[in-house]
Design a protein around this motif. Structure first.
Motif, mmCIF file in Angstrom:
data_model
loop_
_atom_site.group_PDB
_atom_site.id
_atom_site.type_symbol
_atom_site.label_atom_id
_atom_site.label_comp_id
_atom_site.label_asym_id
_atom_site.label_seq_id
_atom_site.Cartn_x
_atom_site.Cartn_y
_atom_site.Cartn_z
ATOM 1 N N SER A 193 -10.134 12.976 -9.710
ATOM 2 C CA SER A 193 -11.074 14.100 -9.649
ATOM 3 C C SER A 193 -11.192 14.792 -10.999
ATOM 4 O O SER A 193 -12.290 15.205 -11.399
ATOM 5 C CB SER A 193 -10.636 15.101 -8.575
ATOM 6 O OG SER A 193 -9.354 15.624 -8.868
ATOM 7 N N GLU A 194 -10.077 14.908 -11.725
ATOM 8 C CA GLU A 194 -10.115 15.535 -13.057
ATOM 9 C C GLU A 194 -10.924 14.691 -14.031
ATOM 10 O O GLU A 194 -11.701 15.223 -14.836
ATOM 11 C CB GLU A 194 -8.690 15.710 -13.586
ATOM 12 C CG GLU A 194 -7.886 16.803 -12.919
ATOM 13 C CD GLU A 194 -6.484 16.871 -13.477
ATOM 14 O OE1 GLU A 194 -6.028 17.983 -13.804
ATOM 15 O OE2 GLU A 194 -5.831 15.807 -13.598
ATOM 16 N N ALA A 195 -10.745 13.363 -13.966
ATOM 17 C CA ALA A 195 -11.477 12.474 -14.867
ATOM 18 C C ALA A 195 -12.981 12.541 -14.602
ATOM 19 O O ALA A 195 -13.795 12.590 -15.527
ATOM 20 C CB ALA A 195 -10.971 11.046 -14.722
ATOM 21 N N ILE A 196 -13.359 12.532 -13.330
ATOM 22 C CA ILE A 196 -14.781 12.615 -12.970
ATOM 23 C C ILE A 196 -15.375 13.936 -13.432
ATOM 24 O O ILE A 196 -16.491 13.991 -13.966
ATOM 25 C CB ILE A 196 -14.951 12.428 -11.456
ATOM 26 C CG1 ILE A 196 -14.582 10.992 -11.063
ATOM 27 C CG2 ILE A 196 -16.380 12.752 -11.025
ATOM 28 C CD1 ILE A 196 -14.549 10.751 -9.574
ATOM 29 N N GLU A 197 -14.629 15.020 -13.235
ATOM 30 C CA GLU A 197 -15.104 16.336 -13.668
ATOM 31 C C GLU A 197 -15.263 16.396 -15.189
ATOM 32 O O GLU A 197 -16.262 16.921 -15.700
ATOM 33 C CB GLU A 197 -14.138 17.419 -13.207
ATOM 34 C CG GLU A 197 -14.587 18.833 -13.592
ATOM 35 C CD GLU A 197 -13.602 19.900 -13.171
ATOM 36 O OE1 GLU A 197 -13.941 21.093 -13.249
ATOM 37 O OE2 GLU A 197 -12.474 19.543 -12.758
ATOM 38 N N ASN A 250 -18.754 16.953 -17.262
ATOM 39 C CA ASN A 250 -18.913 18.062 -18.208
ATOM 40 C C ASN A 250 -19.278 17.575 -19.603
ATOM 41 O O ASN A 250 -20.074 18.216 -20.312
ATOM 42 C CB ASN A 250 -17.638 18.898 -18.263
ATOM 43 C CG ASN A 250 -17.437 19.728 -17.012
ATOM 44 O OD1 ASN A 250 -18.390 20.044 -16.310
ATOM 45 N ND2 ASN A 250 -16.190 20.083 -16.716
ATOM 46 N N ILE A 251 -18.710 16.454 -20.010
ATOM 47 C CA ILE A 251 -19.058 15.880 -21.320
ATOM 48 C C ILE A 251 -20.532 15.510 -21.343
ATOM 49 O O ILE A 251 -21.255 15.810 -22.300
ATOM 50 C CB ILE A 251 -18.174 14.651 -21.621
ATOM 51 C CG1 ILE A 251 -16.738 15.098 -21.910
ATOM 52 C CG2 ILE A 251 -18.724 13.864 -22.812
ATOM 53 C CD1 ILE A 251 -15.738 13.963 -21.963
ATOM 54 N N ASP A 252 -21.000 14.853 -20.284
ATOM 55 C CA ASP A 252 -22.418 14.491 -20.204
ATOM 56 C C ASP A 252 -23.320 15.728 -20.300
ATOM 57 O O ASP A 252 -24.336 15.729 -21.014
ATOM 58 C CB ASP A 252 -22.706 13.754 -18.904
ATOM 59 C CG ASP A 252 -22.347 12.281 -18.970
ATOM 60 O OD1 ASP A 252 -22.159 11.771 -20.089
ATOM 61 O OD2 ASP A 252 -22.253 11.643 -17.906
ATOM 62 N N LYS A 253 -22.961 16.776 -19.568
ATOM 63 C CA LYS A 253 -23.775 17.994 -19.588
ATOM 64 C C LYS A 253 -23.807 18.605 -20.984
ATOM 65 O O LYS A 253 -24.867 19.038 -21.467
ATOM 66 C CB LYS A 253 -23.227 18.999 -18.576
ATOM 67 C CG LYS A 253 -23.477 18.617 -17.123
ATOM 68 C CD LYS A 253 -22.846 19.620 -16.164
ATOM 69 C CE LYS A 253 -23.099 19.223 -14.710
ATOM 70 N NZ LYS A 253 -22.428 20.155 -13.754
ATOM 71 N N ASN A 254 -22.653 18.656 -21.640
ATOM 72 C CA ASN A 254 -22.592 19.207 -22.990
ATOM 73 C C ASN A 254 -23.431 18.402 -23.974
ATOM 74 O O ASN A 254 -24.155 18.963 -24.803
ATOM 75 C CB ASN A 254 -21.139 19.250 -23.475
ATOM 76 C CG ASN A 254 -20.407 20.495 -23.028
ATOM 77 O OD1 ASN A 254 -20.549 21.563 -23.615
ATOM 78 N ND2 ASN A 254 -19.602 20.362 -21.982
ATOM 79 N N ILE A 255 -23.324 17.076 -23.889
ATOM 80 C CA ILE A 255 -24.077 16.218 -24.801
ATOM 81 C C ILE A 255 -25.576 16.299 -24.519
ATOM 82 O O ILE A 255 -26.404 16.359 -25.443
ATOM 83 C CB ILE A 255 -23.572 14.763 -24.704
ATOM 84 C CG1 ILE A 255 -22.155 14.654 -25.275
ATOM 85 C CG2 ILE A 255 -24.516 13.812 -25.434
ATOM 86 C CD1 ILE A 255 -22.039 15.012 -26.745
ATOM 87 N N ASN A 256 -25.945 16.324 -23.270
ATOM 88 C CA ASN A 256 -27.369 16.428 -22.932
ATOM 89 C C ASN A 256 -27.960 17.759 -23.389
ATOM 90 O O ASN A 256 -29.106 17.816 -23.848
ATOM 91 C CB ASN A 256 -27.567 16.250 -21.425
ATOM 92 C CG ASN A 256 -27.295 14.827 -20.970
ATOM 93 O OD1 ASN A 256 -27.286 13.897 -21.780
ATOM 94 N ND2 ASN A 256 -27.045 14.647 -19.682
ATOM 95 N N ASN A 257 -27.181 18.818 -23.284
ATOM 96 C CA ASN A 257 -27.636 20.110 -23.802
ATOM 97 C C ASN A 257 -27.752 20.079 -25.322
ATOM 98 O O ASN A 257 -28.710 20.613 -25.890
ATOM 99 C CB ASN A 257 -26.677 21.225 -23.384
ATOM 100 C CG ASN A 257 -26.789 21.577 -21.914
ATOM 101 O OD1 ASN A 257 -27.815 21.337 -21.283
ATOM 102 N ND2 ASN A 257 -25.733 22.143 -21.349
#
Length: 347
Positions: A64-68, A72-79
């Motif tokens: 669950s930690e790895a998926i989270e 979050n990395i994807d969201k940061n990079i997309n932003n």
């Protein structure tokens, strides 16, 4: 198209500037990520700091930690990229966090850059996949089956070697300063700049012409554990006395990866016993090398000795002609002939 540059050091940042000029990139298309909260005193780059994820993904974690973390990395990079496609420019995609940036569906290309002496190391395992045991190979294949596009449910993706991006990216271009960089990469895939980047914005209130510099690195104790703390201190103090006897003033700079207790002890010795001046982390030694003349550099394995030597300055490594078994073996097993002959003088 956006271009994400990973910069964790001055050399990586100045490589980024050289590449931006070479590719004729628009400043509005350039983005930066970093760890260690890297800053450059002469440029405002406003990087996205990924230190938290860099450390977290290099530690054991639950599914669950790895998926989270991945989400979050994807969201940061997309932003960061405004949801546009991007190319990722880094020194390696071996660390898990950089693998996740590389395997984001918007990442279309990888560029690898020189960032320190390891870019010149003569180690095939830095370029070729490790031959895993049958058990490990089966486990890796199982991860791929339940993963998507080389993304994984635990801390590592398929385990890229330090300087390879295959099989995911087959057209990676490598950027370096000197011809002997990335020794196992064909010349046709390398862009060589030939010298350090001379920053037109660099300014110094000190004229460093004819100055001497003591450059510490984190190789011996922290990174490779070739010596313990006590052995390291006993080894280095005689050298400090030697260089103080032939230099009226010595400038010194620490590596961000050194242990705080070592930095504290060395700083105290230098400031209390010698005429020495500490150079702050935001001052790029690379720019001192290229802007000033007739300099002397002292150190162990630091890449700055290599750059200084190639730029015509005087250098002396404390492992010169050493018979210390671990120090000598590390040099001979890793560094190319130029380092071994010209800097370490081991044969």
């Amino acid at each position: 198209m956006k271009y994400i540059f990973y910069v964790q050091s001055h050399i990586a940042f100045y490589m980024a500037l050289q590449i931006q000029e070479y590719l004729k990139l628009k400043p509005t298309d350039v983005r930066y990520i970093t760890v260690r909260n890297y800053k450059n005193y002469f440029h405002s780059i406003n990087p996205l700091d990924f230190s938290y994820y860099y450390d977290k993904l290099n530690s054991p974690m639950s599914l669950s930690e790895a998926i989270e973390a991945l989400d979050n990395i994807d969201k940061n990079i997309n932003n960061l990229t405004e949801n546009e496609n991007y190319e990722f420019i880094t020194h390696s995609i071996a660390p898990p966090v950089w693998q996740f940036i590389a395997t984001n569906t918007n990442c279309k290309k990888i560029h690898l850059i020189e960032d320190g002496s390891s870019s010149y190391h003569k180690r095939l395992d830095f370029y070729n996949p490790v031959n895993n045991s049958l058990k490990t190979a089966l486990y890796q294949n199982f991860k791929k089956l339940i993963s998507s596009n080389y993304r994984t449910y635990c801390k590592r993706a398929p385990g890229f070697p330090i300087f390879s991006t295959e099989p995911l990216f087959k057209d990676t271009i490598y950027y370096g300063i000197y011809d002997d960089v990335f020794p196992y990469i064909p010349d046709k895939r390398k862009i060589i700049f030939g010298q350090l980047y001379k920053d037109p914005l660099f300014k110094s209130s000190i004229n460093y012409d004819n100055a001497s510099f003591l450059i510490f690195d984190a190789t011996i104790v922290e990174q490779r554990k070739l010596m313990d703390y006590e052995e390291y201190m006993n080894f280095i103090i005689p050298f400090l006395k030697d260089i103080a006897s032939v230099n009226s003033t010595i400038y010194f700079k620490f590596h961000p990866g050194q242990k705080p207790e070592i930095i504290k002890k060395l700083r105290k010795i230098l400031q209390n016993n010698f005429h020495s001046i500490e150079i702050e982390p935001h001052i790029p030694i690379e720019q001192i090398i290229i802007h000033f003349r007739n300099l002397k550099f002292y150190g162990f394995y630091s890449t700055l000795l290599f750059y200084a030597k190639r730029h015509g300055h005087s250098t002396k490594s404390f492992i010169e002609k050493t018979e210390h078994p671990k120090l000598k073996k590390f040099a001979l097993d890793n560094f190319n002939d130029y380092f071994i002959k010209e800097i370490f003088k081991l044969y």
